[in-house]
Scaffold this motif. Sequence first.
Motif, short mmCIF file in Angstrom:
data_model
loop_
_atom_site.label_atom_id
_atom_site.label_comp_id
_atom_site.label_asym_id
_atom_site.label_seq_id
_atom_site.Cartn_x
_atom_site.Cartn_y
_atom_site.Cartn_z
N UNK A 120 0.64 -1.19 0.09
CA UNK A 120 0.14 -0.06 -0.02
C UNK A 120 0.75 1.14 -0.08
N UNK A 121 0.24 2.44 0.15
CA UNK A 121 1.03 3.74 -0.10
C UNK A 121 1.94 3.79 1.12
N UNK A 122 1.64 3.16 2.29
CA UNK A 122 2.68 3.19 3.43
C UNK A 122 3.64 2.11 3.39
N UNK A 123 3.97 1.47 2.28
CA UNK A 123 4.81 0.46 2.07
C UNK A 123 4.72 -0.78 2.77
N UNK A 124 3.46 -1.09 3.27
CA UNK A 124 3.07 -2.35 3.96
C UNK A 124 2.86 -3.41 2.94
N UNK A 125 3.03 -4.55 3.30
CA UNK A 125 2.71 -5.96 2.46
C UNK A 125 1.16 -6.02 2.29
N UNK A 165 -14.97 -15.00 -9.61
CA UNK A 165 -13.82 -14.20 -9.57
C UNK A 165 -12.49 -14.87 -9.99
N UNK A 166 -11.85 -14.11 -10.79
CA UNK A 166 -10.59 -14.79 -11.10
C UNK A 166 -9.60 -14.48 -9.89
N UNK A 167 -8.19 -14.95 -10.14
CA UNK A 167 -7.37 -14.71 -8.99
C UNK A 167 -6.88 -13.21 -9.02
N UNK A 168 -6.47 -12.86 -8.13
CA UNK A 168 -6.37 -11.33 -7.97
C UNK A 168 -4.86 -10.92 -8.40
N UNK A 169 -4.79 -9.66 -8.67
CA UNK A 169 -3.29 -8.92 -8.77
C UNK A 169 -3.27 -7.81 -7.92
N UNK A 170 -2.28 -7.20 -7.35
CA UNK A 170 -2.20 -5.94 -6.42
C UNK A 170 -1.19 -5.11 -6.98
N UNK A 171 -1.48 -3.88 -7.00
CA UNK A 171 -0.59 -2.61 -7.26
C UNK A 171 0.18 -2.02 -6.25
N UNK A 172 1.02 -1.25 -6.62
CA UNK A 172 1.96 -0.56 -5.22
C UNK A 172 1.13 0.56 -4.48
N UNK A 173 -0.50 0.53 -4.82
CA UNK A 173 -1.06 1.49 -3.88
C UNK A 173 -1.94 0.75 -2.98
N UNK A 174 -1.64 -0.86 -3.20
CA UNK A 174 -3.00 -1.54 -2.43
C UNK A 174 -4.22 -1.84 -3.18
N UNK A 175 -4.24 -1.35 -4.44
CA UNK A 175 -5.57 -1.57 -4.94
C UNK A 175 -5.50 -3.16 -5.77
N UNK A 176 -6.63 -3.68 -5.74
CA UNK A 176 -6.67 -4.99 -6.11
C UNK A 176 -7.47 -5.10 -7.25
N UNK A 221 -10.46 -2.76 -7.37
CA UNK A 221 -11.12 -2.56 -5.89
C UNK A 221 -10.05 -1.54 -5.17
N UNK A 222 -10.44 -0.18 -5.15
CA UNK A 222 -9.56 0.78 -4.56
C UNK A 222 -9.66 0.86 -3.19
N UNK A 223 -8.34 0.72 -2.80
CA UNK A 223 -8.08 0.89 -1.29
C UNK A 223 -8.28 2.13 -0.91
N UNK A 224 -9.28 2.52 0.19
CA UNK A 224 -9.59 3.73 0.49
C UNK A 224 -9.62 3.45 2.14
N UNK A 225 -9.51 4.61 2.75
CA UNK A 225 -9.46 4.28 4.24
C UNK A 225 -10.60 3.89 4.74
#
Length: 169
Positions: free
Chosen positions: A19-24, A81-92, A112-116
Amino acid sequence: YLSQVSFRGGNGLVGIGQNSLGQLILAATANDPAQGDFVAVVTATGASTSTWTIAARQGQPVLNGPSGSQIGTLATPTTTLSAPAVDRLGNVYFVATWKPTLTPLATGLFRAVNTPSGYRLELLLTTGQTITGANSTRPYTISSLTLTDSDSLASGAFPDRLEELAEAA
Protein backbone atom coordinates in the motif's frame (compact mmCIF):
# COMPACT_ATOMS: atom_id res chain seq x y z
CA TYR A 1 -8.36 -22.46 -6.06
CA LEU A 2 -11.06 -24.68 -7.54
CA SER A 3 -8.79 -27.39 -9.04
CA GLN A 4 -5.71 -25.87 -10.58
CA VAL A 5 -2.54 -24.00 -9.76
CA SER A 6 -1.17 -21.64 -12.36
CA PHE A 7 2.42 -21.83 -13.54
CA ARG A 8 2.14 -19.32 -16.38
CA GLY A 9 4.57 -16.49 -15.75
CA GLY A 10 3.16 -13.78 -13.48
CA ASN A 11 -0.24 -15.42 -13.13
CA GLY A 12 -0.70 -16.98 -9.71
CA LEU A 13 -3.28 -17.60 -7.04
CA VAL A 14 -2.18 -14.86 -4.64
CA GLY A 15 -1.69 -11.21 -5.57
CA ILE A 16 1.24 -9.56 -3.81
CA GLY A 17 1.80 -5.82 -3.54
CA GLN A 18 2.01 -3.01 -1.04
CA ASN A 19 0.00 0.00 0.00
CA SER A 20 1.01 3.68 -0.01
CA LEU A 21 2.61 3.18 3.45
CA GLY A 22 4.86 0.41 2.11
CA GLN A 23 3.01 -2.30 4.04
CA LEU A 24 2.78 -5.76 2.45
CA ILE A 25 -0.61 -6.57 0.87
CA LEU A 26 -1.67 -10.11 -0.07
CA ALA A 27 -4.95 -10.88 -1.85
CA ALA A 28 -6.57 -14.19 -2.78
CA THR A 29 -9.91 -15.43 -4.06
CA ALA A 30 -11.82 -17.66 -1.66
CA ASN A 31 -15.25 -19.22 -1.37
CA ASP A 32 -17.74 -19.34 1.48
CA PRO A 33 -20.45 -21.98 0.92
CA ALA A 34 -23.14 -19.59 2.16
CA GLN A 35 -21.83 -16.29 0.74
CA GLY A 36 -20.05 -17.38 -2.48
CA ASP A 37 -16.77 -16.16 -3.96
CA PHE A 38 -14.91 -13.19 -2.48
CA VAL A 39 -11.46 -11.57 -2.58
CA ALA A 40 -9.81 -11.55 0.86
CA VAL A 41 -7.00 -9.09 1.56
CA VAL A 42 -4.50 -9.13 4.41
CA THR A 43 -2.27 -6.16 5.23
CA ALA A 44 0.86 -6.74 7.29
CA THR A 45 0.70 -3.81 9.72
CA GLY A 46 3.69 -4.84 11.82
CA ALA A 47 6.19 -7.62 12.42
CA SER A 48 3.55 -9.91 13.90
CA THR A 49 0.24 -8.12 13.28
CA SER A 50 -2.07 -8.06 10.29
CA THR A 51 -5.44 -6.69 9.25
CA TRP A 52 -7.96 -8.64 7.15
CA THR A 53 -10.65 -7.18 4.91
CA ILE A 54 -12.78 -8.09 1.90
CA ALA A 55 -11.98 -6.29 -1.38
CA ALA A 56 -14.82 -7.80 -3.46
CA ARG A 57 -17.90 -9.92 -2.78
CA GLN A 58 -21.20 -10.89 -4.34
CA GLY A 59 -23.69 -8.04 -4.47
CA GLN A 60 -21.05 -5.34 -3.99
CA PRO A 61 -21.81 -2.09 -5.89
CA VAL A 62 -19.78 -1.37 -9.04
CA LEU A 63 -18.93 2.29 -9.76
CA ASN A 64 -18.14 3.96 -13.10
CA GLY A 65 -15.03 5.79 -11.86
CA PRO A 66 -13.04 6.94 -8.82
CA SER A 67 -15.89 8.92 -7.32
CA GLY A 68 -18.52 7.68 -9.73
CA SER A 69 -22.07 6.49 -9.65
CA GLN A 70 -23.26 2.93 -9.18
CA ILE A 71 -23.70 1.18 -12.54
CA GLY A 72 -24.38 -2.36 -11.30
CA THR A 73 -23.25 -5.00 -8.83
CA LEU A 74 -21.03 -8.04 -8.82
CA ALA A 75 -23.41 -10.71 -10.08
CA THR A 76 -25.51 -12.61 -7.60
CA PRO A 77 -26.03 -15.38 -6.68
CA THR A 78 -23.18 -16.86 -8.74
CA THR A 79 -20.36 -14.35 -9.04
CA THR A 80 -17.17 -15.89 -10.41
CA LEU A 81 -13.91 -14.11 -9.54
CA SER A 82 -10.44 -14.60 -11.03
CA ALA A 83 -7.23 -14.71 -9.05
CA PRO A 84 -6.31 -11.13 -8.04
CA ALA A 85 -3.34 -8.86 -8.73
CA VAL A 86 -2.22 -6.02 -6.43
CA ASP A 87 -0.51 -2.74 -7.37
CA ARG A 88 1.84 -0.52 -5.33
CA LEU A 89 -1.06 1.43 -3.81
CA GLY A 90 -2.84 -1.62 -2.43
CA ASN A 91 -5.52 -1.65 -5.16
CA VAL A 92 -6.71 -5.12 -6.20
CA TYR A 93 -7.45 -6.06 -9.84
CA PHE A 94 -9.53 -9.05 -10.96
CA VAL A 95 -11.94 -10.30 -13.62
CA ALA A 96 -15.49 -11.18 -12.55
CA THR A 97 -19.05 -11.61 -13.69
CA TRP A 98 -21.26 -8.64 -12.94
CA LYS A 99 -24.80 -7.39 -13.46
CA PRO A 100 -24.99 -3.95 -15.09
CA THR A 101 -28.01 -1.90 -14.07
CA LEU A 102 -29.55 -1.79 -17.57
CA THR A 103 -28.11 -4.76 -19.49
CA PRO A 104 -27.71 -8.54 -19.08
CA LEU A 105 -24.98 -10.30 -17.15
CA ALA A 106 -21.43 -9.49 -18.39
CA THR A 107 -17.79 -10.12 -17.55
CA GLY A 108 -15.59 -7.21 -16.53
CA LEU A 109 -12.15 -6.17 -15.37
CA PHE A 110 -12.36 -4.45 -11.98
CA ARG A 111 -10.16 -2.44 -9.67
CA ALA A 112 -10.97 -2.59 -5.97
CA VAL A 113 -9.64 0.79 -4.83
CA ASN A 114 -8.03 0.80 -1.39
CA THR A 115 -9.59 3.70 0.55
CA PRO A 116 -9.44 4.54 4.28
CA SER A 117 -13.07 3.38 4.61
CA GLY A 118 -12.57 0.09 2.74
CA TYR A 119 -12.43 -1.11 -0.86
CA ARG A 120 -14.63 0.42 -3.63
CA LEU A 121 -15.14 -1.37 -6.94
CA GLU A 122 -14.51 0.44 -10.22
CA LEU A 123 -15.23 -1.06 -13.63
CA LEU A 124 -12.23 -0.74 -15.99
CA LEU A 125 -13.41 -2.83 -19.00
CA THR A 126 -16.42 -4.98 -19.81
CA THR A 127 -17.44 -7.32 -22.58
CA GLY A 128 -19.06 -5.49 -25.49
CA GLN A 129 -17.24 -2.23 -24.70
CA THR A 130 -15.37 -0.44 -27.50
CA ILE A 131 -12.11 1.37 -26.67
CA THR A 132 -9.80 3.43 -28.86
CA GLY A 133 -6.18 2.35 -29.08
CA ALA A 134 -3.85 4.94 -27.56
CA ASN A 135 -1.25 4.64 -30.33
CA SER A 136 -3.24 3.37 -33.29
CA THR A 137 -6.45 5.37 -32.66
CA ARG A 138 -8.31 2.30 -33.95
CA PRO A 139 -11.47 1.13 -32.20
CA TYR A 140 -11.23 -2.25 -30.44
CA THR A 141 -14.27 -4.11 -29.10
CA ILE A 142 -13.84 -6.30 -26.02
CA SER A 143 -15.42 -9.51 -27.29
CA SER A 144 -14.55 -11.65 -24.28
CA LEU A 145 -12.67 -11.72 -21.00
CA THR A 146 -11.71 -15.30 -20.19
CA LEU A 147 -12.79 -16.31 -16.71
CA THR A 148 -13.51 -20.03 -16.52
CA ASP A 149 -12.65 -23.24 -18.32
CA SER A 150 -14.46 -26.58 -18.18
CA ASP A 151 -14.05 -27.14 -14.44
CA SER A 152 -12.54 -24.09 -12.73
CA LEU A 153 -11.04 -20.65 -13.08
CA ALA A 154 -9.05 -20.45 -16.32
CA SER A 155 -5.27 -20.33 -15.87
CA GLY A 156 -5.05 -17.51 -18.40
CA ALA A 157 -7.92 -15.45 -16.99
CA PHE A 158 -5.71 -12.87 -15.38
CA PRO A 159 -3.34 -11.11 -16.07
CA ASP A 160 -2.50 -12.79 -19.41
CA ARG A 161 -5.51 -11.29 -21.24
CA LEU A 162 -4.58 -7.83 -19.96
CA GLU A 163 -1.24 -8.06 -21.71
CA GLU A 164 -3.06 -8.83 -24.97
CA LEU A 165 -5.40 -5.86 -24.46
CA ALA A 166 -2.46 -3.54 -23.72
CA GLU A 167 -0.65 -4.70 -26.86
CA ALA A 168 -3.80 -4.15 -28.97
CA ALA A 169 -4.27 -0.63 -27.60
